[in-house]
Design a protein around this motif. Structure first.
Motif, PDB file in Angstrom:
ATOM      1  N   ALA A  14       0.833  -1.215   0.000  1.00 16.17           N
ATOM      2  CA  ALA A  14       0.000   0.000   0.000  1.00 16.17           C
ATOM      3  C   ALA A  14       0.863   1.257   0.000  1.00 16.17           C
ATOM      4  CB  ALA A  14      -0.926  -0.010   1.221  1.00 16.17           C
ATOM      5  N   LEU A  15       1.969   1.238   0.746  1.00 18.76           N
ATOM      6  CA  LEU A  15       2.874   2.387   0.775  1.00 18.76           C
ATOM      7  C   LEU A  15       3.512   2.594  -0.593  1.00 18.76           C
ATOM      8  CD1 LEU A  15       4.347   4.603   2.340  1.00 18.76           C
ATOM      9  CD2 LEU A  15       6.048   2.904   3.013  1.00 18.76           C
ATOM     10  N   TRP A  16       3.909   1.504  -1.238  1.00 17.50           N
ATOM     11  CA  TRP A  16       4.505   1.610  -2.571  1.00 17.50           C
ATOM     12  C   TRP A  16       3.509   2.210  -3.563  1.00 17.50           C
ATOM     13  CZ3 TRP A  16       2.968  -1.223  -7.000  1.00 17.50           C
ATOM     14  CH2 TRP A  16       3.750  -0.977  -8.129  1.00 17.50           C
ATOM     15  N   THR A  20       3.985   5.727  -5.534  1.00 19.15           N
ATOM     16  CA  THR A  20       3.943   5.741  -7.003  1.00 19.15           C
ATOM     17  C   THR A  20       2.909   6.735  -7.515  1.00 19.15           C
ATOM     18  OG1 THR A  20       4.616   3.409  -7.050  1.00 19.15           O
ATOM     19  CG2 THR A  20       3.633   4.318  -9.049  1.00 19.15           C
ATOM     20  N   LEU A  21       1.721   6.728  -6.917  1.00 17.80           N
ATOM     21  CA  LEU A  21       0.698   7.685  -7.323  1.00 17.80           C
ATOM     22  C   LEU A  21       1.139   9.115  -7.035  1.00 17.80           C
ATOM     23  CD1 LEU A  21      -2.567   5.871  -6.125  1.00 17.80           C
ATOM     24  CD2 LEU A  21      -1.725   6.117  -8.462  1.00 17.80           C
ATOM     25  N   ASN A  22       1.831   9.295  -5.935  1.00 15.27           N
ATOM     26  CA  ASN A  22       2.335  10.622  -5.593  1.00 15.27           C
ATOM     27  C   ASN A  22       3.376  11.098  -6.604  1.00 15.27           C
ATOM     28  OD1 ASN A  22       1.951  12.652  -3.539  1.00 15.27           O
ATOM     29  ND2 ASN A  22       4.083  12.334  -2.980  1.00 15.27           N
ATOM     30  N   PHE A  23       4.162  10.173  -7.126  1.00 14.75           N
ATOM     31  CA  PHE A  23       5.153  10.491  -8.157  1.00 14.75           C
ATOM     32  C   PHE A  23       4.480  10.863  -9.475  1.00 14.75           C
ATOM     33  CE2 PHE A  23       7.287   8.668 -11.902  1.00 14.75           C
ATOM     34  CZ  PHE A  23       8.406   9.484 -11.965  1.00 14.75           C
ATOM     35  N   LEU A  24       3.413  10.129  -9.825  1.00 14.37           N
ATOM     36  CA  LEU A  24       2.768  10.343 -11.117  1.00 14.37           C
ATOM     37  C   LEU A  24       1.875  11.578 -11.135  1.00 14.37           C
ATOM     38  CD1 LEU A  24       1.765   6.670 -11.986  1.00 14.37           C
ATOM     39  CD2 LEU A  24       3.631   8.005 -12.988  1.00 14.37           C
ATOM     40  N   MET A  25       1.361  11.982  -9.978  1.00 15.48           N
ATOM     41  CA  MET A  25       0.368  13.051  -9.927  1.00 15.48           C
ATOM     42  C   MET A  25       0.806  14.325 -10.650  1.00 15.48           C
ATOM     43  SD  MET A  25      -1.430  14.836  -6.600  1.00 15.48           S
ATOM     44  CE  MET A  25       0.137  15.576  -6.085  1.00 15.48           C
ATOM     45  N   PRO A  26       1.959  14.922 -10.315  1.00 18.90           N
ATOM     46  CA  PRO A  26       2.317  16.174 -11.002  1.00 18.90           C
ATOM     47  C   PRO A  26       2.728  15.969 -12.451  1.00 18.90           C
ATOM     48  CG  PRO A  26       4.109  15.486  -9.590  1.00 18.90           C
ATOM     49  CD  PRO A  26       2.992  14.532  -9.339  1.00 18.90           C
ATOM     50  N   TYR A  69      11.590   8.072 -11.858  1.00 17.53           N
ATOM     51  CA  TYR A  69      11.004   7.358 -10.726  1.00 17.53           C
ATOM     52  C   TYR A  69      12.098   6.854  -9.788  1.00 17.53           C
ATOM     53  CZ  TYR A  69       8.034   4.010  -8.206  1.00 17.53           C
ATOM     54  OH  TYR A  69       7.360   3.324  -7.241  1.00 17.53           O
ATOM     55  N   GLY A  70      13.177   6.350 -10.363  1.00 18.09           N
ATOM     56  CA  GLY A  70      14.296   5.890  -9.544  1.00 18.09           C
ATOM     57  C   GLY A  70      14.931   7.033  -8.763  1.00 18.09           C
ATOM     58  N   ILE A  71      15.091   8.169  -9.436  1.00 19.18           N
ATOM     59  CA  ILE A  71      15.649   9.357  -8.756  1.00 19.18           C
ATOM     60  C   ILE A  71      14.725   9.803  -7.625  1.00 19.18           C
ATOM     61  CG2 ILE A  71      16.260  11.785  -9.062  1.00 19.18           C
ATOM     62  CD1 ILE A  71      17.062  11.075 -11.957  1.00 19.18           C
ATOM     63  N   TYR A  72      13.418   9.762  -7.901  1.00 18.67           N
ATOM     64  CA  TYR A  72      12.423  10.183  -6.903  1.00 18.67           C
ATOM     65  C   TYR A  72      12.487   9.287  -5.664  1.00 18.67           C
ATOM     66  CZ  TYR A  72       7.783  10.916  -4.839  1.00 18.67           C
ATOM     67  OH  TYR A  72       6.756  11.169  -3.965  1.00 18.67           O
ATOM     68  N   LEU A  73      12.587   7.971  -5.877  1.00 16.85           N
ATOM     69  CA  LEU A  73      12.681   7.045  -4.746  1.00 16.85           C
ATOM     70  C   LEU A  73      13.957   7.287  -3.945  1.00 16.85           C
ATOM     71  CD1 LEU A  73      11.427   3.676  -6.307  1.00 16.85           C
ATOM     72  CD2 LEU A  73      10.172   5.260  -4.836  1.00 16.85           C
ATOM     73  N   GLY A  74      15.045   7.553  -4.660  1.00 15.70           N
ATOM     74  CA  GLY A  74      16.304   7.842  -3.972  1.00 15.70           C
ATOM     75  C   GLY A  74      16.206   9.105  -3.126  1.00 15.70           C
ATOM     76  N   GLN A  75      15.521  10.114  -3.652  1.00 19.22           N
ATOM     77  CA  GLN A  75      15.333  11.348  -2.878  1.00 19.22           C
ATOM     78  C   GLN A  75      14.481  11.104  -1.640  1.00 19.22           C
ATOM     79  OE1 GLN A  75      13.654  13.869  -5.942  1.00 19.22           O
ATOM     80  NE2 GLN A  75      15.642  14.775  -6.448  1.00 19.22           N
ATOM     81  N   LEU A  76      13.432  10.261  -1.775  1.00 18.07           N
ATOM     82  CA  LEU A  76      12.583   9.957  -0.622  1.00 18.07           C
ATOM     83  C   LEU A  76      13.368   9.251   0.475  1.00 18.07           C
ATOM     84  CD1 LEU A  76       9.137   8.746  -2.054  1.00 18.07           C
ATOM     85  CD2 LEU A  76       9.723  10.953  -1.042  1.00 18.07           C
ATOM     86  N   GLY A 295       4.245  16.480  -1.176  1.00 17.26           N
ATOM     87  CA  GLY A 295       4.779  16.142   0.136  1.00 17.26           C
ATOM     88  C   GLY A 295       3.690  16.014   1.181  1.00 17.26           C
ATOM     89  N   THR A 296       2.704  16.925   1.145  1.00 20.69           N
ATOM     90  CA  THR A 296       1.619  16.887   2.130  1.00 20.69           C
ATOM     91  C   THR A 296       0.763  15.641   1.946  1.00 20.69           C
ATOM     92  OG1 THR A 296       1.557  19.311   2.102  1.00 20.69           O
ATOM     93  CG2 THR A 296      -0.298  18.180   3.114  1.00 20.69           C
ATOM     94  N   LEU A 297       0.390  15.331   0.704  1.00 24.53           N
ATOM     95  CA  LEU A 297      -0.441  14.158   0.442  1.00 24.53           C
ATOM     96  C   LEU A 297       0.287  12.865   0.786  1.00 24.53           C
ATOM     97  CD1 LEU A 297      -2.117  15.278  -2.909  1.00 24.53           C
ATOM     98  CD2 LEU A 297      -3.139  15.211  -0.634  1.00 24.53           C
ATOM     99  N   LEU A 298       1.601  12.827   0.525  1.00 23.72           N
ATOM    100  CA  LEU A 298       2.372  11.644   0.883  1.00 23.72           C
ATOM    101  C   LEU A 298       2.420  11.464   2.389  1.00 23.72           C
ATOM    102  CD1 LEU A 298       4.162   9.284   0.016  1.00 23.72           C
ATOM    103  CD2 LEU A 298       6.128  10.834   0.097  1.00 23.72           C
ATOM    104  N   LEU A 299       2.590  12.560   3.111  1.00 22.87           N
ATOM    105  CA  LEU A 299       2.607  12.494   4.570  1.00 22.87           C
ATOM    106  C   LEU A 299       1.262  12.021   5.107  1.00 22.87           C
ATOM    107  CD1 LEU A 299       4.354  13.033   7.054  1.00 22.87           C
ATOM    108  CD2 LEU A 299       3.515  15.380   7.065  1.00 22.87           C
ATOM    109  N   ILE A 300       0.166  12.468   4.502  1.00 25.10           N
ATOM    110  CA  ILE A 300      -1.168  12.025   4.908  1.00 25.10           C
ATOM    111  C   ILE A 300      -1.322  10.528   4.660  1.00 25.10           C
ATOM    112  CG2 ILE A 300      -3.632  12.220   4.388  1.00 25.10           C
ATOM    113  CD1 ILE A 300      -3.084  15.176   3.706  1.00 25.10           C
TER     114      ILE A 300
END
Length: 325
Positions: A14-16, A20-26, A69-76, A295-300
């Motif tokens: 569920a977290l993954w 992923t949805l948070n990455f695709l949204m913007p 996506y890989g860069i985004y995961l690394g940043q997270l 960031g806010t939606l991911l935290l939620i």
């Protein structure tokens, strides 16, 4: 053990999905943060600056979506949620870190108080069926539970803060700078009292009615009749046998409430200009601040998943039969 292992696997998946949805949204929405930033400066930005913004927001068109996506995961992993557009060059993580304590104080405390008090009143009202509490509490609860947070907030703000200046009209503290030093705790609690009261009054009725309905069902079970026949003390039967089992269905709702503490009662925070995560999300939407929205939606999402996981563990403690499900 197998029960917890299944839950851990479920929440990891569920977290993954949330990440992923948070990455695709913007990336699927029209426009992008760089175009918004350029528009704010009315095009007066040189190509080097635009390239730097593109790199900072991870929107390099020369890099494939999979690589992004890989860069985004690394940043997270390193806690890097990007840079806020509205508060440039402030990192999103710092903006959220400043807003989080306010929401945790206001929504966290208010949610726990409403759940505990509402559940307790539901238990007492059912245990003394036909009494004054059982006659009055459900009616009043049905009335208050129908009020949206923001509507009740406006009413309280007008009466208790404007007409009768018993509480501040807005904000979470007096003066220009917030300080969590003990000397300011009184001022912070004073500012949080009215929005907190709004949330408690709006939500306590739902917990009371839910607990009352669960208790009515539980009170008809054979083990309650057996406990009474054994001559056990009424208080023990009420809390250890009836309330302990009746509260189980409420735990899932409580977990969801705790998770959404991170988003805050959005409109309540907006009405009181309370600097929590809900108000921050509102400002981010107004400013088209995609990184801050992300960031806010991911935290939620993480908050909801974590709260549900903790309640699943508590659920096993309250009802060991859940391990066999």
């Amino acid at each position: 053990m197998k029960y917890l292992l299944r839950k851990v696997v479920f929440y990891i998946v569920a977290l993954w999905v949330a990440v992923t949805l948070n990455f695709l949204m913007p990336r699927i929405m029209p426009g992008n943060p760089v175009e918004i930033m350029v528009a704010k400066f009315r095009g007066r930005i040189n190509p080097q600056a635009i390239h730097a913004f593109t790199q900072a927001f991870g929107l390099n068109n020369h890099v494939s979506l999979v690589q992004q996506y890989g860069i985004y995961l690394g940043q997270l992993v390193h806690g890097n949620l990007g840079i806020s557009l509205a508060m440039y060059p402030e990192p999103v993580s710092r903006v959220l870190a400043q807003a989080f304590p306010w929401t945790l104080l206001l929504m966290g405390v208010s949610t726990v108080i409403s759940f505990v008090v509402g559940s307790l009143l539901g238990v007492l009202a059912t245990w003394r069926r036909g009494g004054i509490l059982d006659l009055v509490a459900p009616t009043v609860s049905t009335f208050t539970a129908a009020f949206p947070y923001f509507w009740l907030a406006l009413i309280f703000l007008y009466i208790l803060a404007f007409r009768l200046p018993l509480f501040p009209l807005a904000h979470a503290y007096s003066g220009g700078n917030a300080s969590w030093s003990p000397s300011n705790w009184g001022d912070i609690l004073y500012h949080a009292a009215l929005p907190g009261l709004t949330i408690v009054v709006s939500s306590i009725g739902g917990w009371l009615l839910s607990m009352r309905n669960n208790m009515i069902t539980t009170m008809g079970q054979d083990y309650i009749t057996t406990a009474r026949a054994k001559g056990l003390k009424p208080r023990r039967i009420m809390f250890r046998y009836a309330a302990r089992n009746a509260i189980l269905p409420n735990m899932t709702g409580f977990a969801m409430s705790l998770g959404f503490v991170l988003s805050g009662a959005l409109l309540t925070e907006v009405v009181f200009s309370y600097p929590g995560l809900g108000y921050t999300l509102y400002q981010a939407v107004q400013a088209d601040d995609y990184p801050l929205m992300q960031g806010t939606l991911l935290l939620i999402a993480v908050g909801v998943l974590l709260a549900n996981f903790l309640v699943d563990i508590l659920y096993v403690r309250l009802d060991p039969r859940a391990q066999n499900q």
